[in-house]
Design an enzyme around this catalytic site. Structure first.
Site, PDB file in Angstrom:
ATOM      1  N   GLN A   1       6.568  20.120   6.798  1.00 36.54           N
ATOM      2  CA  GLN A   1       7.848  19.829   6.140  1.00 36.54           C
ATOM      3  C   GLN A   1       7.685  19.711   4.622  1.00 36.54           C
ATOM      4  OE1 GLN A   1      10.828  19.774   8.009  1.00 36.54           O
ATOM      5  NE2 GLN A   1       9.301  20.624   9.417  1.00 36.54           N
TER       6      GLN A   1
ATOM      7  N   ARG B   1      -8.828  -0.590   4.308  1.00 35.95           N
ATOM      8  CA  ARG B   1      -7.974   0.427   3.714  1.00 35.95           C
ATOM      9  C   ARG B   1      -6.597  -0.115   3.360  1.00 35.95           C
ATOM     10  NH1 ARG B   1      -7.407   5.768   6.813  1.00 35.95           N
ATOM     11  NH2 ARG B   1      -6.141   6.037   4.944  1.00 35.95           N
TER      12      ARG B   1
ATOM     13  N   LYS C   1       0.836  -1.209   0.000  1.00 32.67           N
ATOM     14  CA  LYS C   1       0.000   0.000   0.000  1.00 32.67           C
ATOM     15  C   LYS C   1       0.869   1.257   0.000  1.00 32.67           C
ATOM     16  CE  LYS C   1      -1.798   1.622   3.938  1.00 32.67           C
ATOM     17  NZ  LYS C   1      -1.513   3.031   4.240  1.00 32.67           N
TER      18      LYS C   1
END
Ligand code: EPZ
Length: 416
Positions: A125, A396, A22
């Site tokens: 960032q 997911r 993933k």
């Protein structure tokens, strides 16, 4: 909402195949935005997060075609550099469209991800690095609005090691003018997988996998065909499932060179492990020994395996301490494990787990992706039936989990 019902006490045996990763697939899908040519990807897992990313890309004007584990992408028609809140709120990795959109298209409107169950997870960032490359960025109504004629190479030092931050800046830098140096870069294998694809598309990148990455920008990138690496967190999760049930499994296509510290901890717990080119074989003892751990960026112990090892330690012999250094709120699974009879004390970023002789089935609730995996692992060991609610978290990041576990002999079913 779907639930899982698991009857524990069955030892896992047999062989399954590990899916594509993933956390490599998500940035790699976004790389299609960097070229006008066809990107053909193989070993793309069927996961909710992948489907969400494909929807976002389609909405931008990218042609997406999927057949089994293959995905073809063509961003020649890219005309809408916009990632809407409705999607970004379900998957914060959508932020990975920002760098490539700016690099290729010169503008982007991407929703700010917002908070998440495991922590605040800001993207400062990412923004700092893109601004260092000359992008003009402002926030408006919860959206990041970014513009840049052509990004310029820069020396970027990230304040902390950030995985998607490194990936976003790397994808931005491949089409920038001049050299970019990313210092304190993340070294995760998924970053190396992304860099390998970008290099195949014509990018000039050195040092991926180390904490200093150098990228010499080029004018354009071309198409490529690429197979996504196997998922090391999925691998670790099934090794833990086998370990807690005293099982004996072979994980086909698991890559053993990217899981060192996880395999070491399983050996310390008393498992026997055989590493083969074709995969990883694990045989577990009747009862595991407790193993302490401290999460940190790769190659240290992955935070995405912390919850699964808490479940192992819940029934291991002895006491284990777990220190979570990456996310400030990643012990939500502990209270649910306690509903199954685990003995866990939480003190800020530290957890102390006293191994108990047995867990008893109960109803529990998943709170995030890896927390739900730890509840599945504990339920496989618990006596009687466990019901796990809110398993949309699991979907997911795990492809066909109940089918794979059933193939190993687990008594598991999804209740729609
Ligand atoms: C990636 O998230 C993974 N997600 C996460 O996996 C994983 O837990 C994490 O890296 C750490 O290994 C994907 O790859 C899609 P970070 P990411 O930026 O990149 C802070 C899973 O279960 N930070 O490396 O979002 C941040 O809050 C998921 O599959 C800033 O403060 O994580 C965290 O404390 C969960 N500002 C730390 O750095 C920034 O701009 C590391 O986060 C960026 C990060």
């Amino acid at each position: 909402m779907d639930k899982l019902k698991i009857e524990g006490g069955h030892s896992l045996k047999g062989e399954i195949e590990i899916s594509g990763a993933k956390n490599a697939a998500l940035p790699i899908l976004c790389a299609c935005l960097l070229t006008q040519e066809l990107l053909e990807l193989e070993n793309v897992p069927h996961l909710q997060d992948v489907e969400t990313m494909l929807k976002i890309l389609e909405h931008m004007g990218v042609g997406c075609f999927r057949e089994k584990q293959k995905v073809s992408l063509n961003a020649a028609g890219l005309n809408n550099p916009y990632a809407a809140y409705q999607w970004v709120k379900t998957m914060r990795a959508s932020i990975l469209t920002l760098g490539p959109l700016l690099a290729r298209y010169g503008e982007a409107k991407v929703s700010l991800p917002g908070g998440c169950a495991i922590g605040a997870r800001p993207v400062d960032q990412h923004i700092k690095g893109l601004e260092a490359m000359g992008a003009e960025i402002h926030l408006e109504e919860g959206y990041i609005i970014a513009r840049a004629k052509r990004l310029k190479g820069a020396r970027i030092f990230t304040d902390m090691v950030t995985v998607t931050g490194t990936e976003n800046l790397m994808m931005a830098a491949v089409l920038a003018e001049g050299e970019t140096v990313i210092e304190n870069a993340a070294r995760e294998p998924e970053i190396v997988d992304l860099a390998n694809l970008l290099i195949q598309m014509g990018a000039q990148i050195n040092g991926a996998g180390t904490d200093i990455i150098r990228i010499e920008g080029v004018k354009t990138l071309h198409g490529a065909r690429y197979a996504i690496m196997p998922d090391r967190i999925e691998t670790g999760t099934y090794l833990c499932a086998a370990a807690i049930t005293g099982g004996d499994v072979f994980l086909r296509r698991a890559r053993n060179t990217i899981l060192d510290i996880v395999l070491d901890k399983l050996l310390d717990a008393g498992c026997t492990i055989h590493l083969e080119n074709a995969g990883i074989h694990l045989k577990a003892p009747p009862r595991l020994k407790a193993v302490s751990l401290r999460t940190a960026p790769y190659p240290a112990f992955p935070t995405d395996m912390q919850a699964q090892f808490m479940a192992l330690n819940a029934v291991a012999e002895g006491v284990a301490t777990i220190r979570e250094t990456i996310f400030e709120n990643r012990f939500m699974h502990a209270v649910e494990l306690m509903r199954l009879g685990a003995d866990i004390q939480i003190d800020g970023a530290n957890a102390t787990v006293h191994g108990v002789a047995r867990l008893l089935g109960a109803s529990v609730m998943a709170t995030d992706l890896r927390a739900s995996a730890s509840l599945v692992i504990a339920a496989l060991k618990a006596e009687g039936e466990t019901t796990i609610e809110r398993i949309y978290h699991l979907d997911r990041g795990y492809e066909q989990m109940e089918q794979k576990l059933s193939a190993l002999g687990a008594q598991i079913k999804r209740v729609r």
